[in-house]
Write an enzyme that holds these catalytic residues in place. Structure first.
Site, PDB file in Angstrom:
ATOM      1  N   GLU A 199       7.689  11.675  -7.602  1.00 20.91           N
ATOM      2  CA  GLU A 199       6.912  10.457  -7.350  1.00 20.91           C
ATOM      3  C   GLU A 199       6.428   9.810  -8.657  1.00 20.91           C
ATOM      4  OE1 GLU A 199       6.663   8.686  -4.753  1.00 20.91           O
ATOM      5  OE2 GLU A 199       7.685  10.075  -3.424  1.00 20.91           O
ATOM      6  N   TYR A 217      -0.691   4.941  -2.932  1.00 21.16           N
ATOM      7  CA  TYR A 217       0.687   5.213  -2.510  1.00 21.16           C
ATOM      8  C   TYR A 217       1.102   6.652  -2.868  1.00 21.16           C
ATOM      9  CZ  TYR A 217       5.525   6.047  -2.761  1.00 21.16           C
ATOM     10  OH  TYR A 217       6.724   6.688  -2.611  1.00 21.16           O
ATOM     11  N   ASP A 261       4.749   1.557  -0.431  1.00 25.73           N
ATOM     12  CA  ASP A 261       5.049   0.977  -1.745  1.00 25.73           C
ATOM     13  C   ASP A 261       5.553  -0.449  -1.524  1.00 25.73           C
ATOM     14  OD1 ASP A 261       7.594   1.277  -0.763  1.00 25.73           O
ATOM     15  OD2 ASP A 261       8.344   2.504  -2.417  1.00 25.73           O
TER      16      ASP A 261
END
Ligand code: SF4
Length: 228
Positions: A41, A124, A142
């Protein structure tokens, strides 16, 4: 948004069916190791998937565990990140590892609110780590996901996308996060798939400039695509 939109069930079914047949084979999808999910991520913030695929295995070979990353020095972390750019992400990931080892016994938390207190973790990324590592029923919105949900569920002219007014943007963001939460399937495993599927659709079909509605699996359930 307390009630599901009328097209929600149809949208979810079509999206999951497509995802199960066409999901991208990505290494961070075959693990539930929170550290590996967090590394992916952080790398995916501001970098394309194809490029992350080159760097992700190399970084994990160098730092296979959160302890290994926490113990290392900033220079070694920066070297392992070399070529990916936006080094602030590497510094934040390094700080996250140190904080997790120091304050959470080496276990990355599974709760989005706690995750958001960690270095470099916004709303997010907190949702994504909770959803993808722990299969929590947490939304992860996102830019791609916001675009898909806006086009699919908000009537034209009242778009989630569009206005630059700051207050309108704030209420739009709240609406899209609420919608993303309402849409999540009840089963944790299916919620995991649904979040991944939204990302795939936004990255491959419902792209920013010219959405490929003619080949979109959810077109019949999409308020933008169905009107074309
Ligand atoms: S039909 Fe078009 S606008 Fe709707 S989700 Fe698919 S690509 Fe996006």
């Amino acid at each position: 948004m307390s009630r599901l939109p009328a097209n929600a069930l149809r949208f979810k079914r079509a999206l999951l069916k497509w995802y199960r047949a066409h999901a991208r084979d990505l290494p961070w999808r075959t693990t539930r190791d929170p550290y590996r999910v967090a590394v992916s991520e952080f790398m995916l913030q501001q970098t394309q998937v194809a490029r992350v695929l080159e760097f992700y295995p190399r970084f994990l070979r160098r730092f296979p565990t959160i302890d290994a990353l926490a113990r290392s020095g900033p220079k070694a972390v920066r070297e392992a990140w070399e070529g990916l750019g936006y080094y602030r992400r590497a510094a934040n990931l390094h700080q996250l590892a140190r904080t997790v080892v120091r304050e959470h016994g080496g276990a990355i938390p599974d709760d989005p609110a706690t995750l958001e207190t960690l270095p470099g973790v916004g709303r997010y990324t907190a949702g994504a780590i909770a959803a993808f590592a722990y299969e929590r029923r947490a939304p992860a919105v996102d830019t791609n996901v916001a675009r898909v949900l806006g086009r699919a569920f908000v009537p034209r002219g009242r778009g989630i996308e569009g206005s630059r007014d700051r207050r309108a943007k704030g209420s739009r963001d709240r609406a899209v996060w609420e919608l993303a939460g309402c849409l999540l399937p009840h089963s944790r495993r299916t919620a995991w798939e649904f979040n991944q599927a939204l990302m795939d659709l936004g990255a491959r079909i419902c792209v920013a400039r010219k959405p490929r509605c003619a080949e979109c699996p959810v077109r019949a359930a999409c308020r933008t695509g169905a009107s074309k």
